[in-house]
Design an enzyme around this catalytic site. Sequence first.
Site, PDB file in Angstrom:
ATOM      1  N   GLU A 211       0.223  14.076  -0.542  1.00 51.29           N
ATOM      2  CA  GLU A 211       1.479  13.998   0.194  1.00 51.29           C
ATOM      3  C   GLU A 211       2.053  15.388   0.465  1.00 51.29           C
ATOM      4  OE1 GLU A 211       4.211  10.158  -0.160  1.00 51.29           O
ATOM      5  OE2 GLU A 211       4.852  11.684  -1.551  1.00 51.29           O
TER       6      GLU A 211
ATOM      7  N   HIS B  45     -22.184   5.543 -12.071  1.00 51.47           N
ATOM      8  CA  HIS B  45     -23.049   4.420 -11.710  1.00 51.47           C
ATOM      9  C   HIS B  45     -22.659   3.824 -10.353  1.00 51.47           C
ATOM     10  CE1 HIS B  45     -24.911   4.249 -15.785  1.00 51.47           C
ATOM     11  NE2 HIS B  45     -23.806   4.940 -16.033  1.00 51.47           N
TER      12      HIS B  45
ATOM     13  N   LYS C  59       6.456   2.901   8.427  1.00 55.31           N
ATOM     14  CA  LYS C  59       7.723   2.196   8.171  1.00 55.31           C
ATOM     15  C   LYS C  59       8.376   1.789   9.487  1.00 55.31           C
ATOM     16  CE  LYS C  59       8.758   4.719   3.906  1.00 55.31           C
ATOM     17  NZ  LYS C  59       9.645   5.699   3.290  1.00 55.31           N
TER      18      LYS C  59
HETATM   19  O1  PA5 Z   1       7.061  11.640  -3.263  1.00 54.89           O
HETATM   20  C1  PA5 Z   1       7.795  10.974  -2.572  1.00 54.89           C
HETATM   21  O2  PA5 Z   1       8.821  11.446  -2.071  1.00 54.89           O
HETATM   22  C2  PA5 Z   1       7.522   9.504  -2.305  1.00 54.89           C
HETATM   23  O3  PA5 Z   1       6.332   9.083  -2.861  1.00 54.89           O
HETATM   24  C3  PA5 Z   1       8.624   8.660  -2.863  1.00 54.89           C
HETATM   25  O4  PA5 Z   1       8.727   8.901  -4.228  1.00 54.89           O
HETATM   26  C4  PA5 Z   1       8.375   7.183  -2.614  1.00 54.89           C
HETATM   27  O5  PA5 Z   1       8.267   6.962  -1.245  1.00 54.89           O
HETATM   28  C5  PA5 Z   1       9.524   6.369  -3.154  1.00 54.89           C
HETATM   29  O6  PA5 Z   1      10.725   6.772  -2.579  1.00 54.89           O
HETATM   30  P1  PA5 Z   1      12.106   6.395  -3.201  1.00 54.89           P
HETATM   31  O7  PA5 Z   1      12.196   6.982  -4.537  1.00 54.89           O
HETATM   32  O8  PA5 Z   1      13.113   6.951  -2.242  1.00 54.89           O
HETATM   33  O9  PA5 Z   1      12.177   4.891  -3.239  1.00 54.89           O
END
Ligand code: PA5
Length: 425
Positions: free
Chosen positions: A278, A299, A414
Amino acid sequence: MVKVDLSHAKLNEDVLSYQSEVSRIHRMIHDKTGKGSDYVGWVDWANTYDKEEFARILDCAKRIQDQAEVLLVCGIGGSYLGARAAIDMMTNPYGKKDLEIIYVGNTFSSTAVVRILDYIKDKEVACNVISKSGTTTETALAFRLIRQFMEEKYGETEAARRIYATTDAKNGLLKPLADKKGYETFVIPDDIGGRFSVITPVGLLPIAAAGIDINALMDGVKDATHDYNTDDLTTNAAYVYGVTRRILEKQGKSVEMFVSYEPHLVFLAEWWKQLFGESEGKEDKGLLPASVNFSTDLHSMGQFVQEGTKNLFETVIRVVNPIEDMVFPSDEGDLDQLNYLEGKSLNWVNEKAFEGTLEAHEITGNVPNVIIEIEKVDAYTFGYLVYFFFKALAMSVYMLDVNPFDQPGVEVYKRNMFRLLGKTK
Ligand code: PA5
């Protein structure tokens, strides 16, 4: 504490030749002048976190243990992976537990959701709902179901005593809901993004509720903060790892495969994949983070690593001292022909599997191996290790001239999903 061994990494360049670039980026991280620098609160968090809130986390963890047989940890991505990594690493999955942890709010799978609701019907439960934005649909959807279930089971007042909300101090829908209902709340700092939040209440409350020593965890974070507060590549192993990734990418690698030899590290790999994927997968750049668990996956995926496309390198997390070990017994008759292992420890066998695999992949398969070594698996080491990865990540991603701290790409699905769901506000 964390050692990086590059003797099997097949580097064509000397890491130390990157010293001036590393020094420049180190200053950027610490002076908060790089891209996305509103989100570097994690850099000095070990010295700045709210001690009163930390004490409240310890109190609530104890309260949860007294209240519940099951703690529902309701969150997704950075709001659950760190806690799950720590809890899986340090708790034994077998045997009856005083507190079972179940992760919800990380999927739309109706089967998964309904199975959990069904399982908890007759259990004493508590819930820690975790969402920085307070609007994440997977989490909000599951939380509505859990909240209604708990209010029906316990009544509004008792349900409120069993629900703990970790969210942004001001923004989102969870905070006003929590205030209205009277839940105990914990704050996710503005300047720490989800995937860096395991060292905040996001990770600390569920980790403490699982019986893990969060004081030791934060000591690990603190020591790593001190140890990696230098730009010197001869001592900063986190930066060495960060630079190594970029060198291997220049050598034509596009996949970094995180390897462990311990099944209880599978969720550390999931957490690591989110952290790196990310943070760096943007602007058509970045290494694809993948993971395997050996020897199990030798394996299956082992074939590809050995003889498939030469587009990957392995980053092996090596644990020197296992949590458990035993001596392999002799057997009269030796019908299974395993007496040659008599008197050896099981971990010694695992070590030989690692050494044999390293030789096979590096020498025969020509696959570079970066080895990250930790002495043991405990709360202190976990804290130290996550900070090591944070610092390595920041260095590595800034070397790509990419903002490590945003995730604009995750909004696309989204938008489409909301359109298809008919969401209007
Ligand atoms: O690293 C990030 O920002 C994301 O993975 C969020 O943690 C994830 O989308 C969850 O978001 P939130 O904590 O706003 O529900």
